[in-house]
Design a protein around this motif. Sequence first.
Motif, PDB file in Angstrom:
ATOM      1  N   GLN A  57       0.832  -1.193   0.000  1.00 32.74           N
ATOM      2  CA  GLN A  57       0.000   0.000   0.000  1.00 32.74           C
ATOM      3  C   GLN A  57       0.875   1.255   0.000  1.00 32.74           C
ATOM      4  O   GLN A  57       2.046   1.212   0.384  1.00 32.74           O
ATOM      5  N   ASN A  58       0.300   2.337  -0.427  1.00 29.38           N
ATOM      6  CA  ASN A  58       0.965   3.631  -0.414  1.00 29.38           C
ATOM      7  C   ASN A  58       0.289   4.559   0.578  1.00 29.38           C
ATOM      8  O   ASN A  58      -0.889   4.363   0.919  1.00 29.38           O
ATOM      9  N   THR A 430       9.227  19.966   1.484  1.00 27.75           N
ATOM     10  CA  THR A 430       8.079  20.724   1.982  1.00 27.75           C
ATOM     11  C   THR A 430       6.829  20.288   1.233  1.00 27.75           C
ATOM     12  O   THR A 430       6.815  20.289   0.001  1.00 27.75           O
ATOM     13  N   LEU A 431       5.803  19.923   1.971  1.00 23.97           N
ATOM     14  CA  LEU A 431       4.522  19.526   1.389  1.00 23.97           C
ATOM     15  C   LEU A 431       3.442  20.474   1.891  1.00 23.97           C
ATOM     16  O   LEU A 431       3.311  20.712   3.093  1.00 23.97           O
ATOM     17  N   ARG A 441      -9.738  14.364   9.087  1.00 20.60           N
ATOM     18  CA  ARG A 441      -9.188  13.049   8.763  1.00 20.60           C
ATOM     19  C   ARG A 441      -7.707  13.007   9.089  1.00 20.60           C
ATOM     20  O   ARG A 441      -7.026  14.032   9.163  1.00 20.60           O
ATOM     21  N   THR A 442      -7.219  11.791   9.298  1.00 22.34           N
ATOM     22  CA  THR A 442      -5.788  11.564   9.431  1.00 22.34           C
ATOM     23  C   THR A 442      -5.227  11.269   8.053  1.00 22.34           C
ATOM     24  O   THR A 442      -5.692  10.348   7.370  1.00 22.34           O
ATOM     25  N   VAL A 443      -4.257  12.052   7.642  1.00 25.75           N
ATOM     26  CA  VAL A 443      -3.667  11.945   6.313  1.00 25.75           C
ATOM     27  C   VAL A 443      -2.272  11.360   6.454  1.00 25.75           C
ATOM     28  O   VAL A 443      -1.461  11.827   7.272  1.00 25.75           O
ATOM     29  N   THR A 444      -1.993  10.321   5.676  1.00 24.75           N
ATOM     30  CA  THR A 444      -0.642   9.762   5.647  1.00 24.75           C
ATOM     31  C   THR A 444       0.088  10.298   4.418  1.00 24.75           C
ATOM     32  O   THR A 444      -0.500  10.490   3.355  1.00 24.75           O
ATOM     33  N   PHE A 445       1.381  10.519   4.589  1.00 21.05           N
ATOM     34  CA  PHE A 445       2.163  11.092   3.498  1.00 21.05           C
ATOM     35  C   PHE A 445       3.612  10.645   3.636  1.00 21.05           C
ATOM     36  O   PHE A 445       4.098  10.341   4.720  1.00 21.05           O
ATOM     37  N   TYR A 452       4.504   9.298   7.291  1.00 23.22           N
ATOM     38  CA  TYR A 452       4.071  10.068   8.449  1.00 23.22           C
ATOM     39  C   TYR A 452       2.563  10.215   8.405  1.00 23.22           C
ATOM     40  O   TYR A 452       1.920   9.957   7.389  1.00 23.22           O
ATOM     41  N   ALA A 453       2.001  10.660   9.528  1.00 21.89           N
ATOM     42  CA  ALA A 453       0.557  10.892   9.597  1.00 21.89           C
ATOM     43  C   ALA A 453       0.302  12.191  10.344  1.00 21.89           C
ATOM     44  O   ALA A 453       1.002  12.522  11.307  1.00 21.89           O
TER      45      ALA A 453
END
Length: 466
Positions: A57-58, A430-431, A441-445, A452-453
């Motif tokens: 998964q990504n 930098t994002l 929501r919890t965003v993963t990146f 990270y989340a």
Amino acid sequence: MTGKTCPIGCLLAALSLLSVSASANPAGVEGWLTTADGSRKLSPMEDVKVVQIAKGQNPDIVINTQKRFQKIAGFGASITDASAYLIQTKLSENARQALMRELFSRSAGLGFSVTRITIGASDFSQSHYSYADVPGNPLADIAPARTHLIPTLKTMRAINPQLKIIATPWSAPAWMKTSGSLIKGRLKPENYGDFARYLVSYTIAMRKAGVPIDMLTIQNEPHFEPENYPGMRVEPAERAAFISGHLGPKMRREIPGTKLLDWDHNWDQPESPTAVLSDHTAARYIDGVAWHCYAGEVAAQSLVRDRFPKKETWFTECAAGQWSGNWEKAFNWSVRNLIIGTTRNWAKGVVMWNLALDENNGPHLGGCGNCRGLVTINSKNGDVTREPEYYAFAHASKFVRSGADRVASYSGDKHLETVAFQYGKRGQTTLIVYNGGPAERTVTFGDGKSNYAATLPKGAVATLIW
């Protein structure tokens, strides 16, 4: 950073402490958040954490730093005559210096690195003038700029030596035009040489005054003739003839360090700069294309860039005002279109319109009577109010260094809008991410290896750095 009218000194102190506040995060990721209602403005995030992604998964947002796009010059706003006047006359010396540091310092402020100025008057001037009002004399006399504009620009450059300056005329001097006026009309073909001398002599005079001009455009909004402030129509064939036969060669000979940008108008007519760049002689002298936001869609920038990949893309004007809606609507529109949209569509630099206006949306003479600046300076007491667009630009300008590359960022979720940058091949990433979904929501990146989340409220914008 939640107070609307926090005094300049406290704002500057808060900005300088941002990285200290966020650096304690155990994940090694620094984050800053602005919520849709403005209850949190550029507030440090303390809940970013390292997470594992299941095999195969990504994360929600994948960053690929191997895929690189344009190099970023920076973000900023225009120093119109109105902005310069307010900064120089409505603030005390201490307040003026503090505001300039807050806006332009890389270490203690927002780090604005691009600005735009007018060659002569715009609607945000207290009189309508050019720098060559005497018929027959095209050499620019920049005396009107010496009172407020040049001192402001020199202070900005002293604080941020990387500052890029784009200069644009709203009109040729009246005697060069078919209307005989700064308002409406076209440039007469017999005065093409005079107008070229005017722009080049202006650039030389500004450099001698201590303000080097990095880029010129030949006309603000060349397909628009305003009713009550300076303007001039210049069709594509006219621009191509003027550039190829007059301005381009003269710039190469006399001001070779200054770039030339075409168009400087809206997203809705990409065929206009396309026509000019299709003229091979004119295209030799054109370094890029400048864009405005008032009509069309931001994807037009990519349409032209795809046709002419060697030409730079710059975003040079968008105003906000009473039409922009409430805080949430104005802030989110600016982030999505001007910060994320323009850079994902190749913009090297992004410039808002007036840096500062007063509580009456001025001073101005004709034109927009309900525009606002990034900051509002109260002309009676000098109080400074930071508008929604200030925080939208801060989410990029404070954290994306000049010279960073835009890198690829992908999300399979239509509610997550992103843009990512990296300074150097192994440097800071930098994002910037906007949560346009219906709920928190919890965003993963991450890159699929280090992930990270972070928790993003509905409508929130976050800047995340690691």
